[in-house]
Enzyme design. Structure first.
Site, mmCIF file in Angstrom:
data_model
loop_
_atom_site.group_PDB
_atom_site.id
_atom_site.type_symbol
_atom_site.label_atom_id
_atom_site.label_comp_id
_atom_site.label_asym_id
_atom_site.label_seq_id
_atom_site.Cartn_x
_atom_site.Cartn_y
_atom_site.Cartn_z
ATOM 1 N N GLU A 538 0.827 -1.203 0.000
ATOM 2 C CA GLU A 538 0.000 0.000 0.000
ATOM 3 C C GLU A 538 0.865 1.259 0.000
ATOM 4 O O GLU A 538 0.552 2.248 -0.677
ATOM 5 C CB GLU A 538 -0.958 0.004 1.195
ATOM 6 C CG GLU A 538 -1.930 -1.152 1.241
ATOM 7 C CD GLU A 538 -2.782 -1.288 -0.011
ATOM 8 O OE1 GLU A 538 -2.920 -0.295 -0.763
ATOM 9 O OE2 GLU A 538 -3.306 -2.390 -0.255
ATOM 10 N N ASP A 602 3.344 -4.835 -5.429
ATOM 11 C CA ASP A 602 3.803 -6.107 -4.867
ATOM 12 C C ASP A 602 5.329 -6.164 -4.843
ATOM 13 O O ASP A 602 5.942 -6.479 -3.818
ATOM 14 C CB ASP A 602 3.273 -7.281 -5.701
ATOM 15 C CG ASP A 602 1.850 -7.671 -5.358
ATOM 16 O OD1 ASP A 602 1.343 -7.245 -4.303
ATOM 17 O OD2 ASP A 602 1.238 -8.411 -6.150
#
Length: 704
Positions: A538, A602
């Site tokens: 995030e 990711d």
């Protein structure tokens, strides 16, 4: 299938919330077997201890971790956890969801049983909403009667003027008819709210289902027509009339699909930001009647609008002028009825599920209490959430999560500072943005006020419509006021997290901060690989291909030097090509451009968090031997934890739809994609060049 989205802000800003979800198994290790993978020779290994948070029985030791880490890390789990009949996919997140739902169900049933709750209280509203949804007898008896005033309103349309007024009303009901209009931050001036307009109006999951002629698209399209026909027949139409109406809706929606941007095009925030004066919009697209719509819906003070897709509104303007009024009324009726199908008698909701089955492959509907639990959370999430947080989220868990985030943030700053391809000027802006990042953990500091929302046990459908109108009004009332930085785009029980570019904030609901994502009893490596990986994901969304286009204040502003922007794009394109090559089904490939932001988050997030773990281990152990839990080094457990969160069995139908519509790559590629670029992974598992998980230096991506 079309659903009403409770978060209007997320839908209309165009920036959206970059959502991600990761899961691992809630089981505790019962195995003391030594790893089949020897630690690297350089490791000064300490004692072998029994670990918590990873189940060694889930590993498939017949596979080399350096050939297929997805299979190695969870192959046995995948074999023993098939997709249940009511689901389209299954992973550790679902197991946590089941556990969470059991608690939430008890909260709801207690609230529903409490008929003496003070009128107007959150307890009364939550209890009555859930109880009305569970009263299937009353729903059957009511039939379409609660919807009659809305159907009559559509039937009463007699000209363009009354059509425009009805469109304004449909906006408040969130039916999704034609387009969406609401209030969100101005993405180039994040301190003020603006009226945002965007394409909408399609009932199938993606525009391509209307436009493509491959077998899969034709199958979904055929099922959609059957769904519409059966729904119109349930409403009283004869077969021939129902068929004609279904054909009309498909024709109109196909026109809208042809004018709609695809999902990759929607990822360009600049191309989807077109500010214009209201009078100019009305001059170009008079049939839409936007001044009428805004004035009727409490936005009459707006003199400017931000248009996401002007080409779409050009076609919509033509459509509204040239299509027969009767056909437009048929379309509006369909949009209304299909948007509330779950609140109608069983025959209607069954038809909606049959169409959903074609898309997802699910064999049966979730039980009614699960559907009503989700609906209550969607509608009264913060009232419901307060009851949940009191039972499920401790201050200690919140503090530990904040400490981890602080460590990961420091690691991100170090990676920016040591970056070899970024100029000092761009680094300074990047650090400014990182330092300005706001963090929300667990639940809102200021809870949402539901006092103006009336909920009773009279009618579930009336409750649904009332809640939608309340939600729309709550959104438009923001216009002209200060930016509300206390709002949340997810409810406290949600097992997920997000980054918001206009607010430059990351948000982690309480539902995510529990085992197996976050386990206070697990070793640091497991927590950093699990919830830490999500935190890094995030955080680095602020610097992915979309997020990097927003500055520290959340403004859409280019703060990169041209050379740095070019270099970033070149490096990101390597990742895009890597994912384009992944093919989970015959002739079906991951879309590297659609999934770019999630893939970059990711990869970058895992890289940042790995460094943060090293700092934590150094702080804890110094140069002393580090224990081997279940025979694995901390580095190995870190990567295992990351992988076990993403174990997923998924039906082929759902996988095809995910690849077409979801910005997240399938779980197996979220597992291996980043690791194939990480020398840290190669070292942890003694991987050698030539093994499938190892990319050559020339093939490897490197960003942060």
């Amino acid at each position: 299938m079309k659903n009403f989205h409770y978060s209007i802000l997320a839908a209309i800003t165009g920036a959206g919330f970059a959502l991600t979800g990761c899961a691992s198994t809630p089981k505790v290790s019962t195995s003391t077997a030594v790893s089949a993978v020897s630690p690297p020779a350089a490791v000064n290994a300490g004692p072998v201890l029994k670990g918590v948070g990873l189940d060694m029985a889930d590993l498939d030791r017949s596979v080399s971790p350096c050939d297929d880490f997805f299979q190695y890390s969870g192959g046995n789990w995948l074999k023993s956890n098939p997709v249940p009949a009511y689901a389209s996919s299954w992973g550790p997140r679902n197991l946590l969801n089941d556990r969470t739902q059991a608690l939430l169900r008890q909260i709801l049933e207690d609230a529903a049983a409490n008929t003496n709750a003070p009128a107007g209280s959150n307890a009364q509203k939550v209890g009555d909403y859930y109880a009305s949804g569970m009263d299937s007898v009353a729903i059957e008896q009511a039939g379409l009667k609660p919807l009659t005033p809305e159907l009559d309103r559509i039937n009463a349309i007699k000209d363009l003027k009354t059509l425009q007024k009805t469109l304004a009303h449909e906006q408040t009901l969130g039916t999704g008819a034609f387009f969406r209009a609401g209030v969100g931050q101005d993405r180039k001036n994040s301190t003020v709210y603006a009226v945002n307009l965007g394409q909408d109006g399609l009932s199938m999951p993606d525009r391509d289902y209307y436009l493509k002629d491959d077998a899969r698209s034709k199958t979904v399209r055929t099922a959609y027509v059957a769904y519409m026909m059966n729904m119109f027949k349930l409403m009283g139409d004869a077969e021939a009339t129902a068929a004609k109406k279904a054909a009309t809706v498909l024709r109109l929606e196909t026109r809208l699909a042809q004018a709609s941007k695809n999902r990759v095009e929607l990822r360009d925030p600049y191309a989807n930001y077109n500010k214009m004066a209201l009078k100019d919009f009305n001059a170009q697209f008079p049939a839409v009647g936007l001044p009428v719509i805004l004035a009727q819906n409490g936005l009459g003070a707006a003199q400017e609008v931000i248009v996401g897709q002007p080409g779409f509104f050009k076609e919509l303007n033509t459509l509204l002028k040239t299509e027969p009024l009767s056909d437009l009324k048929t379309y509006l009726t369909w949009q209304l009825v299909s948007s509330v199908a779950p609140a109608l008698p069983k025959a209607y909701s069954d038809e909606a599920f049959r169409f959903a089955q074609v898309q997802s492959g699910a064999k049966q509907q979730p039980t009614r209490w699960k559907r009503m639990l989700a609906a209550t959370d969607n509608t009264l999430g913060e009232a419901f959430g307060q009851l949940y947080v009191d039972k499920a989220f401790s201050p200690e868990a919140k503090q530990k999560a904040l400490d981890m985030l602080s460590n990961i943030k420091a690691s991100m700053a170090e990676h920016i500072q040591s970056n070899t391809w970024m100029s000092d000027a761009t680094k300074a802006e990047a650090l400014k943005k990182l330092n300005a990042l706001r963090v929300k953990i667990g639940y809102p500091d200021k809870w949402k006020d539901y006092s103006a929302l009336n909920i009773s046990r009279e009618s579930y459908l009336k409750n649904v419509l009332s809640a939608r109108q309340w939600s729309y009004k709550e959104n438009v009332q923001k216009y002209g006021g200060p930016i509300d930085r206390n709002q949340w785009g997810m409810t406290p029980p949600t097992i997920n997290a997000y980054y918001s570019p206009p607010l430059n904030e990351i948000v982690f609901p309480a539902g995510y901060l529990q085992p197996p994502f976050f386990d206070p009893n697990a070793d640091d490596a497991v927590n950093y690989g699990a919830i830490g990986g999500v935190m890094g994901h995030e955080m680095t969304h602020g610097f992915d291909d979309q997020g990097r286009q927003y500055d520290a204040e959340g403004n859409l502003r280019d703060w990169w030097t041209p050379a740095d922007a070019t270099e970033f794009t070149k490096r990101a394109d390597v990742v895009g090509r890597q994912y384009d090559a992944f093919s989970p089904l015959d002739s079906v490939h991951v879309n590297g451009k659609l999934t770019m932001g999630e893939n970059l988050a990711d990869f970058a997030g895992l890289t940042i968090v790995y460094s943060a773990l090293q700092k934590q281990l150094q702080k804890k152990y110094g140069n002393n031997p580090r224990p081997l839990y279940d025979g694995f080094t901390p580095e190995q457990r870190f990567f295992l934890s990351w992988a076990q969160l993403r174990r997923t069995n998924i039906r082929p139908e759902a996988l095809r739809q995910q690849i077409l519509t979801d910005p997240h790559s399938p779980g197996q590629y979220r597992t291996i994609g980043p690791l194939m670029n990480m020398p840290e992974f190669y070292e942890a598992f003694n991987c050698k060049e030539g093994q499938k998980m190892v990319r050559t230096t020339a093939e490897r991506a490197k960003i942060w």
